[in-house]
Design a protein around this motif. Structure first.
Motif, PDB file in Angstrom:
ATOM      1  N   CYS A  62       0.832  -1.213   0.000  1.00  0.00           N
ATOM      2  CA  CYS A  62       0.000   0.000   0.000  1.00  0.00           C
ATOM      3  C   CYS A  62       0.856   1.248   0.000  1.00  0.00           C
ATOM      4  O   CYS A  62       0.631   2.169  -0.781  1.00  0.00           O
ATOM      5  N   ALA A  68      -5.102  -0.535  -4.037  1.00  0.00           N
ATOM      6  CA  ALA A  68      -6.322  -0.480  -3.227  1.00  0.00           C
ATOM      7  C   ALA A  68      -6.586  -1.757  -2.431  1.00  0.00           C
ATOM      8  O   ALA A  68      -6.915  -1.683  -1.240  1.00  0.00           O
ATOM      9  N   CYS A  71      -4.213  -1.736   0.513  1.00  0.00           N
ATOM     10  CA  CYS A  71      -4.582  -0.703   1.488  1.00  0.00           C
ATOM     11  C   CYS A  71      -5.820  -1.122   2.271  1.00  0.00           C
ATOM     12  O   CYS A  71      -5.902  -0.905   3.489  1.00  0.00           O
ATOM     13  N   ALA A  99      -7.084   3.616  -0.015  1.00  0.00           N
ATOM     14  CA  ALA A  99      -7.682   2.706  -0.993  1.00  0.00           C
ATOM     15  C   ALA A  99      -8.771   3.407  -1.787  1.00  0.00           C
ATOM     16  O   ALA A  99      -8.845   3.285  -3.015  1.00  0.00           O
ATOM     17  N   LEU A 114     -11.964  -1.965  -3.200  1.00  0.00           N
ATOM     18  CA  LEU A 114     -11.957  -0.506  -3.247  1.00  0.00           C
ATOM     19  C   LEU A 114     -13.292   0.041  -2.735  1.00  0.00           C
ATOM     20  O   LEU A 114     -13.331   0.979  -1.936  1.00  0.00           O
TER      21      LEU A 114
END
Length: 235
Positions: A62, A68, A71, A99, A114
């Motif tokens: 990330c 994404a 993250c 993200a 996401l």
């Protein structure tokens, strides 16, 4: 290749998993491929059960590549205090936000993560457990929920519908939009969206009053609830 592996042979399985791990490690660390880093994190998490190593892999992925899915996973780990990461809604929020700021992918699996990150980010903001100074909080919440719903997150659509149904700070109720997002939430499999759009058709709130439509959505709600119960009990 997986199809050539005799999964009844422990030694073949062991060799296959070892080769898979090496492949992901090479792709991540040598080729700098963010997708390989994510797959490496998943491998360490689900196969090896090495949660601290998975957390480190997701976090580096990330931080370096703004991937994404990576993250999102760091956000989840911070929410749970998993893999040696601090249990912190503030840290989780930062990674969900990272993200959510990424552009839409071609891959739906990536978009699913996401979208969920955007929804989680909005919920943390709405609960006032974190502070956001980039824009007015209401604007940030709505933007995140709209993106989540546009990417087909059922929960994001349902929460967005709720805000338009009840109003939110300076946002005035808009039953037409509330119905639109409730119906999409229902279509995506959230029984709460089905319940709300059923009631709205029964009352004529934001949509035409229709007993048939109300009944149809109510039946879908019951079906989704029954499916959820069956999955919970493993039936």
């Amino acid at each position: 290749m997986a199809g050539l592996v005799n999964f009844k042979d422990p030694e073949e399985v062991k060799e296959y998993l070892s080769n898979t791990e090496i492949e992901f490690m090479f792709g991540c660390h040598k080729e700098k491929d963010a997708d390989c880093c994510y797959r490496l994190g998943e491998f360490l998490e689900t196969i090896r059960k090495k949660f601290p190593e998975a957390a480190t892999t997701y976090k580096e992925c990330c931080d370096k590549y703004k991937n994404a899915p990576c993250c999102f996973k760091v956000g989840q780990y911070h929410m749970l205090g998993k893999g040696g990461l601090e249990k912190s809604e503030l840290e989780a929020f930062k990674y969900y936000r990272s993200a959510c700021q990424q552009e839409k992918y071609r891959d739906q699996g990536k978009n699913d993560r996401l979208a969920t990150a955007c929804c989680n980010m909005a919920l943390l903001l709405q609960q006032e457990t974190v502070e956001e100074t980039e824009k007015p909080v209401q604007s940030r919440i709505l933007e995140a929920l709209q993106k989540s719903c546009a990417l087909n997150d059922a929960v994001g659509c349902n929460v967005l519908s709720y805000f338009y149904m009840k109003g939110f700070e300076d946002l005035k109720p808009n039953l037409r939009l509330a119905a639109k997002y409730a119906e999409k939430s229902c279509e995506l499999g959230d029984y709460r969206g089905c319940h709300n759009i059923s009631l709205m058709h029964a009352r004529g709130d934001g949509v035409e009053k229709s007993y048939e439509r109300a009944k149809s959505f109510s039946e879908k709600k019951e079906k989704l609830m029954n499916q959820s119960t069956s999955l919970s009990f493993g039936n």
